[in-house]
Design an enzyme around this catalytic site. Structure first.
Site, mmCIF file in Angstrom:
data_model
loop_
_atom_site.group_PDB
_atom_site.id
_atom_site.type_symbol
_atom_site.label_atom_id
_atom_site.label_comp_id
_atom_site.label_asym_id
_atom_site.label_seq_id
_atom_site.Cartn_x
_atom_site.Cartn_y
_atom_site.Cartn_z
ATOM 1 N N GLY A 197 0.801 -1.214 0.000
ATOM 2 C CA GLY A 197 0.000 0.000 0.000
ATOM 3 C C GLY A 197 0.835 1.265 0.000
ATOM 4 C CB CYS A 198 4.240 2.071 0.883
ATOM 5 S SG CYS A 198 3.758 2.020 2.608
ATOM 6 C CD GLN A 199 4.060 7.122 -5.389
ATOM 7 O OE1 GLN A 199 3.913 7.943 -4.498
ATOM 8 N NE2 GLN A 199 3.988 7.445 -6.653
#
Length: 138
Positions: free
Chosen positions: A50-52
Site C-alpha cells: 500500500g506504499c508507493q
C-alpha cells in the site's frame, strides 16, 4: 531509539520549523537517524503493502513485552515518516499500540494535510500494518 526525540520533543521541534520546507527537511533528518536495517530484514514478510515506495518494518517484542521497531524505505521522506511513526509508538506494548490513536498527533503536527495523497495512503498502510502485527502479539 536514543537517536530519536520523544513524542513531545518531536512536536516541539516540528512546530518550531518556520515553513513546510523546513518541516520536510526535519522529517528527512529523522529518517537518517534510524539504525541501518539488515539485508535479511528486507524480506517480503516485512514489506508494507500500500506504499508507493518500498517500505520494510520489523517488529520484535523484547523480554519486558515492549515492542521494538526497525524500518527502512528507498525514499528519504518516507523513511522520515517511518521515524515519526516509530517515535509515536516508542516504549509501547502490543496492546498499547492497538489502543493508541496516532491521528491526533498528526493533526497537531498538521502532517497529513501537507502530504501528497499517495504519501498519506502509505502512512496509513504503515500504521495499519504495525497495528495488525501488534494485535497478533497481544
Amino acid at each position: 531509539m536514543a537517536l530519536l526525540p520523544d513524542k513531545e520533543k518531536l512536536l516541539r521541534n516540528f512546530l518550531r520549523c518556520a515553513n513546510w520546507e523546513e518541516k520536510y527537511l526535519y522529517i528527512i533528518e529523522l529518517g537518517q537517524r534510524l539504525p541501518e536495517l539488515r539485508d535479511e530484514d528486507r524480506s517480503p514478510q516485512n514489506s508494507i503493502q500500500g506504499c508507493q515506495n518500498q517500505v520494510w518494518i520489523v517488529m520484535r517484542q523484547n523480554a519486558q513485552g515492549i515492542i521494538e521497531l526497525q524500518g527502512d524505505s528507498d525514499a528519504a521522506i518516507v523513511k522520515g515518516l517511518i521515524a515519526v511513526v516509530f517515535i509515536l509508538y516508542d516504549q509501547m506494548t502490543p496492546q498499547d499500540i492497538v489502543n493508541f490513536d496516532v491521528r491526533p498527533w498528526f493533526e497537531k503536527m498538521a502532517l497529513t494535510q501537507h502530504l501528497t495523497p499517495s504519501r498519506s495512503q502509505g502512512l496509513e498502510a504503515m500504521i495499519r500494518a504495525i497495528r495488525a502485527k501488534a494485535a497478533a502479539l497481544s
